[in-house]
Scaffold this motif. Structure first.
Motif, mmCIF file in Angstrom:
data_model
loop_
_atom_site.group_PDB
_atom_site.id
_atom_site.type_symbol
_atom_site.label_atom_id
_atom_site.label_comp_id
_atom_site.label_asym_id
_atom_site.label_seq_id
_atom_site.Cartn_x
_atom_site.Cartn_y
_atom_site.Cartn_z
ATOM 1 N N ILE A 31 0.832 -1.202 0.000
ATOM 2 C CA ILE A 31 0.000 0.000 0.000
ATOM 3 C C ILE A 31 0.870 1.257 0.000
ATOM 4 C CG2 ILE A 31 -1.671 1.324 1.335
ATOM 5 C CD1 ILE A 31 -2.823 -1.331 2.319
ATOM 6 N N SER A 32 1.907 1.267 0.841
ATOM 7 C CA SER A 32 2.735 2.465 0.956
ATOM 8 C C SER A 32 3.551 2.725 -0.302
ATOM 9 C CB SER A 32 3.655 2.346 2.173
ATOM 10 O OG SER A 32 4.533 1.245 2.024
ATOM 11 N N ILE A 33 4.156 1.667 -0.853
ATOM 12 C CA ILE A 33 4.987 1.840 -2.041
ATOM 13 C C ILE A 33 4.153 1.808 -3.315
ATOM 14 C CG2 ILE A 33 6.919 0.908 -3.362
ATOM 15 C CD1 ILE A 33 7.724 2.116 -0.694
ATOM 16 N N GLY A 34 3.293 0.807 -3.421
ATOM 17 C CA GLY A 34 2.522 0.657 -4.654
ATOM 18 C C GLY A 34 1.551 1.784 -4.903
ATOM 19 N N ILE A 35 0.876 2.219 -3.838
ATOM 20 C CA ILE A 35 -0.117 3.290 -3.986
ATOM 21 C C ILE A 35 0.511 4.656 -3.699
ATOM 22 C CG2 ILE A 35 -2.298 4.207 -3.128
ATOM 23 C CD1 ILE A 35 -3.207 1.378 -2.612
ATOM 24 N N GLY A 36 1.243 4.741 -2.569
ATOM 25 C CA GLY A 36 1.833 6.030 -2.194
ATOM 26 C C GLY A 36 2.885 6.494 -3.178
ATOM 27 N N VAL A 37 3.956 5.736 -3.303
ATOM 28 C CA VAL A 37 5.013 6.095 -4.245
ATOM 29 C C VAL A 37 4.527 5.967 -5.681
ATOM 30 C CG1 VAL A 37 7.342 5.512 -5.034
ATOM 31 C CG2 VAL A 37 6.795 5.403 -2.601
ATOM 32 N N GLY A 38 3.634 4.975 -5.911
ATOM 33 C CA GLY A 38 3.120 4.783 -7.263
ATOM 34 C C GLY A 38 2.400 5.995 -7.812
ATOM 35 N N GLY A 39 1.840 6.814 -6.908
ATOM 36 C CA GLY A 39 1.173 8.029 -7.365
ATOM 37 C C GLY A 39 2.134 9.008 -8.012
ATOM 38 N N GLY A 42 3.702 6.831 -11.503
ATOM 39 C CA GLY A 42 2.806 6.731 -12.651
ATOM 40 C C GLY A 42 2.766 5.319 -13.204
ATOM 41 N N GLU A 43 3.125 5.145 -14.462
ATOM 42 C CA GLU A 43 3.075 3.836 -15.101
ATOM 43 C C GLU A 43 4.480 3.305 -15.372
ATOM 44 O OE1 GLU A 43 0.748 3.989 -18.633
ATOM 45 O OE2 GLU A 43 -1.151 4.140 -17.555
ATOM 46 N N ASP A 48 -0.147 0.662 -14.389
ATOM 47 C CA ASP A 48 0.086 1.458 -13.189
ATOM 48 C C ASP A 48 1.087 0.758 -12.280
ATOM 49 O OD1 ASP A 48 -1.739 0.044 -10.837
ATOM 50 O OD2 ASP A 48 -2.565 -0.222 -12.855
ATOM 51 N N TYR A 49 1.777 1.540 -11.485
ATOM 52 C CA TYR A 49 2.880 1.017 -10.684
ATOM 53 C C TYR A 49 2.409 -0.022 -9.674
ATOM 54 C CZ TYR A 49 7.255 0.995 -8.040
ATOM 55 O OH TYR A 49 8.427 0.604 -7.429
ATOM 56 N N LEU A 50 1.201 0.135 -9.141
ATOM 57 C CA LEU A 50 0.691 -0.840 -8.181
ATOM 58 C C LEU A 50 0.610 -2.219 -8.820
ATOM 59 C CD1 LEU A 50 -0.573 -1.621 -5.467
ATOM 60 C CD2 LEU A 50 -2.804 -0.959 -6.414
ATOM 61 N N ALA A 177 16.575 -7.202 -8.316
ATOM 62 C CA ALA A 177 16.070 -8.326 -9.111
ATOM 63 C C ALA A 177 14.755 -7.991 -9.805
ATOM 64 C CB ALA A 177 15.902 -9.563 -8.227
ATOM 65 N N GLY A 178 14.506 -6.728 -10.049
ATOM 66 C CA GLY A 178 13.311 -6.342 -10.787
ATOM 67 C C GLY A 178 12.063 -6.217 -9.953
ATOM 68 N N VAL A 179 12.197 -6.182 -8.634
ATOM 69 C CA VAL A 179 11.021 -6.041 -7.777
ATOM 70 C C VAL A 179 10.465 -4.638 -7.868
ATOM 71 C CG1 VAL A 179 10.163 -6.141 -5.401
ATOM 72 C CG2 VAL A 179 11.828 -7.824 -6.199
ATOM 73 N N PHE A 180 11.328 -3.618 -7.782
ATOM 74 C CA PHE A 180 10.883 -2.231 -7.702
ATOM 75 C C PHE A 180 11.078 -1.442 -8.986
ATOM 76 C CE2 PHE A 180 12.450 -3.583 -3.492
ATOM 77 C CZ PHE A 180 11.247 -3.539 -2.803
#
Length: 247
Positions: A31-39, A42-43, A48-50, A177-180
């Motif tokens: 939630i913090s990274i996928g939604i917060g940082v993802g905002g 972007g894509e 979308d990043y999430l 390893a491509g996670v982030f």
């Protein structure tokens, strides 16, 4: 099965201690990274990043959980608790000790993966019905990580070596390893190191499943690499257990 039962009985008494790290923490992180940082991100790759980061977090959770369950508990069962010595006196075959532990780690990884998959589905982060295969990918990642680490833990005499394992293997694998972010953003000289990590192969298979796209390498190559790591690690673990218990 007796070895697996022993691990499950212990987990039944200690499961509350693992709830946060196994279930709550990955969701909060998502939630913090996928939604917060993802905002702000972007894509990535047209999604979308999430949705892009979900399979990476799932695979890395399986990877880290497998390593965590294969370090102190293995060394402790040899050096402090000496439960493996008790099993050997029972007698229990060496291969049964190793396979029983691998089955237990699969149980832990699969429960966490299924819960994580259900939660991320509620956020609309799964874009393909192939996402239902991601627990299988998590199982492959867990075995590919747990087997060699179990062998390593059975080969050492002091737990200080685990700090080196976490610092120079687990953390770099998780970060690069491509996670982030896509591995293609790494310098060309560094990318082969990412390809050597079982986590990268698990991330790419999971991402292909959740997004309904083709992975960068053929599926069978990724799966074969994970199976090869698991098989080689299991053979090493059996050898390390036998050497440690030969007295």
């Amino acid at each position: 099965m007796a070895v697996l039962e022993r691990h499950l009985i212990l987990y039944r008494r200690l499961w509350r201690a693992s709830v946060f790290s196994s279930f709550v923490l990955p969701v909060l992180f998502l939630i913090s990274i996928g939604i917060g940082v993802g905002g702000y991100v972007g894509e990535v790759g047209g999604v979308d990043y999430l949705a892009w980061i979900v399979p990476g977090v799932m695979a890395s959770t399986a990877f880290q959980m497998a390593i965590g369950e294969s370090t102190y508990s293995v060394l402790g069962d040899f050096k402090w608790v000496r439960s493996y010595h008790a099993m050997r006196a029972a007698p229990v075959e060496i291969r049964d000790m190793v396979v029983g532990r691998m089955l237990y780690i699969l149980f832990r990884v699969e429960i966490a993966a299924i819960v994580f998959l259900g939660v991320t589905g509620l956020f609309g982060a799964l874009h393909s019905p192939w996402a239902l295969l991601t627990p299988l990918v998590a199982a492959l990642v867990g075995l590919a990580a747990a087997a060699p680490v179990t062998a390593f833990a059975a080969s050492i005499e002091h737990d200080s070596y685990f700090a080196l394992l976490f610092r120079f293997v687990m953390i770099p694998s998780t970060l690069f390893a491509g996670v982030f972010f896509p591995v293609e953003q790494l310098p060309a000289l560094v990318r082969p190191l990412a390809y050597l990590s079982p986590l990268w192969h698990g991330v790419e298979l999971s991402r292909a499943a959740t997004l309904g796209t083709a992975p960068p390498w053929p599926v069978w190559v990724h799966a074969a690499y994970l199976l090869a790591c698991a098989a080689a690690g299991t053979a090493w673990a059996v050898s390390a257990f036998r050497k440690r218990l030969q007295d």
